[in-house]
Write an enzyme that holds these catalytic residues in place. Structure first.
Site, PDB file in Angstrom:
ATOM      1  CG  ASP A 249      -6.979 -30.744   7.226  1.00  0.00           C
ATOM      2  OD1 ASP A 249      -5.982 -30.210   6.737  1.00  0.00           O
ATOM      3  OD2 ASP A 249      -7.916 -30.017   7.939  1.00  0.00           O
TER       4      ASP A 249
ATOM      5  CD  GLU B 182       0.112 -22.752   9.177  1.00  0.00           C
ATOM      6  OE1 GLU B 182      -0.448 -24.208   8.860  1.00  0.00           O
ATOM      7  OE2 GLU B 182       0.450 -22.322   8.087  1.00  0.00           O
TER       8      GLU B 182
END
Length: 286
Positions: free
Chosen positions: A61, A50
């Site tokens: 995040d 990824e």
């Protein structure tokens, strides 16, 4: 499912082992080092990569990946350079699937049709775009599928059986099960529930299920790999990279440290004793 993704998960199934999916942020801490890390990941044991698309407001995040995105942007990295990284990687590795992960805003600014054409031409296999729900599938998901790219959805502990079919409707490649609620790197998952979660998702789809969030050690990778089709590691890997930096800049230790960490995770994942996902829930716990 793209040919690379299909071949990789078929190979993992033949080996009866879970794959290792590693996340890095493109351009962190600079383009040259990031490209070297990217090339080192498969050599160290990563089965799928990824590659984060840096964005100024990565709301899903935690601080570690936010800092990585800011380092990349400060170094001058942009979405076009992320695609260049994939294109350069493909000159050396045409087997490892690469999934671009991030947010819709940079793609929208780049232009959806142009982005999909360029991503496909560069050798991208799939997308994870965390801020586009299934209700907005016509915005990017459906065009991506029509362009021949996988569109990978996230399921969470709060995705119940009523919601799961909508999440899975246009999902391809694999399903990413987020084993904790909250932002990346925020908590340690309850690994005893991973088997149950994977079983429940597989009751709705034949796609592989990758499990991530909170995996930080080879031992944790082994626990998840006992039940999942793949183990995803991101924050812990970025932490390892960040600890080698000097004033935000790469050092001679940066790439070797990442390589060694991924090698350990790969050994952990490959050491797992696999538990069939069709066992009753109480029998599928480690």
């Amino acid at each position: 499912m793209t040919a690379r993704m299909k071949a990789r998960f078929a190979d993992l199934a033949r080996q009866n082992r879970a794959g290792l999916v590693t996340f890095i942020t493109a351009g962190d801490p600079d383009d040259r080092t990031s490209a070297a890390v990217l090339r080192a990941l498969p050599e160290a044991g990563a089965d799928v990569i990824e590659l984060g698309m840096p964005f100024t407001d990565p709301m899903a995040d935690g601080p570690t990946i936010q800092a990585a995105a800011l380092r990349a942007l400060k170094s001058g990295h942009r979405l076009s350079k992320t695609l260049d990284m994939v294109r350069d990687f493909r000159a050396h590795d045409d087997a490892t699937p690469i999934v671009l992960m991030g947010y819709y805003n940079p793609i929208y600014i780049y232009g959806v049709d142009r982005f999909l054409d360029d991503a496909k031409a560069a050798g991208v296999d799939g997308l994870i775009v965390v801020d586009l729900p299934p209700e907005e599938d016509r915005e990017l998901c459906v065009p991506a599928l029509e362009a021949g790219l996988n569109f990978i959805r996230l399921a969470t502990p709060t995705t119940d059986d009523a919601r799961l079919p909508a999440v899975l409707k246009n999902t391809s490649g694999f399903v990413y099960y987020v084993s904790v609620t909250g932002i990346t790197g925020a908590a340690i998952p309850d690994y005893s529930r991973v088997g149950q979660a994977v079983r429940r998702i597989k009751g709705h789809t034949d796609l592989p299920v990758a499990v991530g969030f909170g995996v930080k050690t080879p031992e944790a990778a082994a626990e998840v790999a006992a039940h999942a089709d793949a183990v995803v590691v991101g924050t812990a890997l970025i932490d390892v990279l960040a600890r080698t930096l000097d004033g935000g800049h790469a050092t001679a230790a940066t790439v070797p440290a990442v390589r060694a960490f991924v090698e350990g995770l790969a050994r952990g994942a490959r050491s797992a004793k696999r538990v069939p996902t069709d066992l009753p829930a109480e029998e599928s716990r480690p």
